[in-house]
Every structure is written in structure tokens, then in C-alpha cells.
Design a protein around this motif. Structure first.
Motif, PDB file in Angstrom:
ATOM      1  N   ALA A   1       4.021   4.683   6.755  1.00 31.69           N
ATOM      2  CA  ALA A   1       3.391   4.992   5.360  1.00 31.69           C
ATOM      3  C   ALA A   1       3.330   6.399   5.042  1.00 31.69           C
ATOM      4  O   ALA A   1       3.676   6.903   3.951  1.00 31.69           O
TER       5      ALA A   1
ATOM      6  N   TYR B   1      -3.645  -5.425   4.469  1.00 33.56           N
ATOM      7  CA  TYR B   1      -2.661  -4.989   3.835  1.00 33.56           C
ATOM      8  C   TYR B   1      -1.674  -6.157   3.237  1.00 33.56           C
ATOM      9  O   TYR B   1      -1.388  -6.815   4.018  1.00 33.56           O
TER      10      TYR B   1
ATOM     11  N   SER C   1      -2.403   7.140   6.304  1.00 32.05           N
ATOM     12  CA  SER C   1      -1.128   6.850   5.510  1.00 32.05           C
ATOM     13  C   SER C   1      -0.623   8.052   4.620  1.00 32.05           C
ATOM     14  O   SER C   1       0.309   7.772   3.931  1.00 32.05           O
TER      15      SER C   1
ATOM     16  N   ARG D   1       5.410   8.485   2.089  1.00 32.57           N
ATOM     17  CA  ARG D   1       4.688   9.265   1.299  1.00 32.57           C
ATOM     18  C   ARG D   1       5.333  10.842   1.297  1.00 32.57           C
ATOM     19  O   ARG D   1       5.377  11.364   0.233  1.00 32.57           O
TER      20      ARG D   1
END
Ligand SMILES: C[S@@+](CC[C@H](N)C(=O)[O-])C[C@H]1O[C@@H](n2cnc3c(N)ncnc32)[C@H](O)[C@@H]1O
Length: 231
Positions: A59, A181, A32, A63
Motif C-alpha cells: 500500500a 481491509y 501504508s 501511495r
């Protein structure tokens, strides 16, 4: 996970801190992007982040996006090792100045692990270095590779009215890693997803021999990770 990566920062800085902006470091199995962000903070080199899972890549991109220091330098590629590493020539202009393979190799079977390590070794430029996380020493006791005594919260964030929680644990019955998650609204679980994956690595001494057979010499071990060079 970010805490674990915090411990790896000195290792990353030592391995890649002297590289300039022309250099390229591969993050193989970037997940991620928690580590990719730390890696980019420890070097001026460009980073190629390779990740097979579309969920993890989403993800990872989330980021990277919106942080100019990352969007300028981090490229995200879909693919699984060892196959994707055979295309290194088309991903990198020349050889790799470095690579990171962190918390990944336990997901691979023995043959894929050997092929991955050999491809990483073969892709390194002379003088290039890699950082590989190691299994714990065999005297660390049973269950040491994972959080076997309950759930470990990897990340918890509040975005708007929702709380996003990512955790992992080892299923005692099967030894498989379980990751969840979740998205919460107050006390109500809105959505949750569970993923199970195998994790197995040989004891540290045998793992070091595997590195050696792949052509990688351990230069230094810091904070559970080896800095390696091509032999
Ligand atoms: C525990 S996560 C670690 C992610 C990241 N390297 C870190 O340390 O935060 C393991 C990652 O390895 C990826 N992975 C699994 N098999 C892989 C393979 N054959 N090649 C590359 N990545 C793989 C998974 O999709 C997952 O994102």
C-alpha cells in the motif's frame, strides 16, 4: 488516519521544515504511507520509510508511485525495529537528520521498545530531531488509546466498480487492535481480511522516562506527539 495525520502536520513542519534536500528523515514503521506522504509534504529532506509488513509496504508503494514529488525522495525498506535500525549505517549516508515513529511503539514489547528508542537516538546527527506519538495523558480515561466505541474508518476509496474500506477497532475482550481491509461491489462484500495486533504503552509519564533512558529529551509536545532531541 489521514485526519490524525493532518493534526500532526504542524509538528512535522516544526521538526523537519527547515531541512534541505541533502537531509534524510527515517519513517520507522511507515505502515501504508498515509503519514509518509504527509511527512514528505512537510520537508524537503529525503525519506526512508521502513515497514515490516508486506501488505503495508504494498500500500505504501502504491501511495508513493505516480507522485513525482514522492518517487524522487521516498525509499521503501523492508524490516522491523529494532533489528533493521542496526543497519542504519548502510541505509543512510552518515547520521539521520530526523526520524518519525508514529503509532508504532505500542506494537513492541518493553525490551524492543527500549532498543528501538536507543537505536533511533543513537542514529540522530547532532541537532537532529525525532517525532514520536505519545500515549494519552493518564487522566484521559480508560480506553483512550484506541477507538473503543465502535469501528473507526481509516480510509474509504472507490476505484472502478469497487469500494475499498479499511477500519479498525479495539476488541473489548482482549484489548487487541483489530483492523479489517474490505473490498465491496455494491452491497456485496467481495473480499475481507482481518488482522489483530497487540497494543500496549505505559502511561505518559513513564513513557517520557523511557524516552529519557534511551537518551531522548522532549523538546516540545504538539498534538499528541513529542519533538525529541538526543540528550
Ligand atoms: C498503526 S500502524 C502506523 C503506521 C504509520 N506509522 C502511521 O502512523 O500511519 C503501525 C505500523 O507499525 C508497523 N510495525 C509493527 N511492528 C514494527 C516493528 N517492530 N518495527 C517497525 N514497524 C513495525 C506495522 O507493520 C504497522 O504498519
Amino acid at each position: 488516519m489521514d485526519e490524525a495525520w493532518g493534526r500532526l502536520v504542524p509538528t512535522l513542519a516544526r521538526a523537519f521544515g527547515a531541512l534541505d534536500a541533502e537531509a534524510t528523515v527515517l519513517d520507522s514503521g511507515a505502515g501504508s504511507g498515509v503519514g509518509t506522504r504527509r511527512l514528505a509534504g512537510a520537508t524537503r529532506a529525503s525519506v526512508i520509510a521502513v515497514e515490516p509488513s508486506v501488505t503495508m509496504r504494498s500500500a505504501l508503494l502504491a501511495r508513493v508511485v505516480g507522485v513525482p514529488a514522492l518517487t524522487d525522495r521516498v525509499s521503501v525498506i523492508a524490516g522491523a525495529a529494532p533489528a533493521v535500525l542496526r543497519q542504519l549505517g548502510s541505509l543512510v549516508d552518515g547520521a539521520l537528520d530526523g526520524f518519525v515513529c508514529a503509532h508504532v511503539l505500542g506494537h513492541l514489547g518493553e525490551a524492543d521498545r527500549a532498543a528501538t528508542l536507543a537505536a533511533l537516538a543513537g542514529g540522530l546527527a547532532p541537532g537532529g530531531r525525532g517525532v514520536i506519538t505519545l500515549p494519552p495523558p493518564s487522566d484521559a480515561g480508560p480506553g483512550a488509546p484506541g477507538p473503543d466505541d465502535g469501528w473507526e474508518i481509516l480510509e474509504e476509496r472507490v476505484i472502478g466498480r469497487h469500494r475499498y474500506v479499511s477500519r479498525r477497532a479495539v476488541d473489548g475482550a482482549t484489548g487487541r487492535m483489530v483492523s479489517t481491509y474490505e473490498m465491496w461491489e455494491g452491497e456485496r462484500l467481495v473480499r475481507g481480511q482481518e488482522e489483530r495486533s497487540g497494543w500496549s504503552l505505559p502511561p505518559l509519564e513513564e513513557f517520557i522516562r523511557e524516552l529519557d533512558r534511551a537518551g531522548l529529551a522532549v523538546e516540545e509536545v504538539i498534538a499528541g506527539a513529542a519533538i525529541v532531541r538526543r540528550r
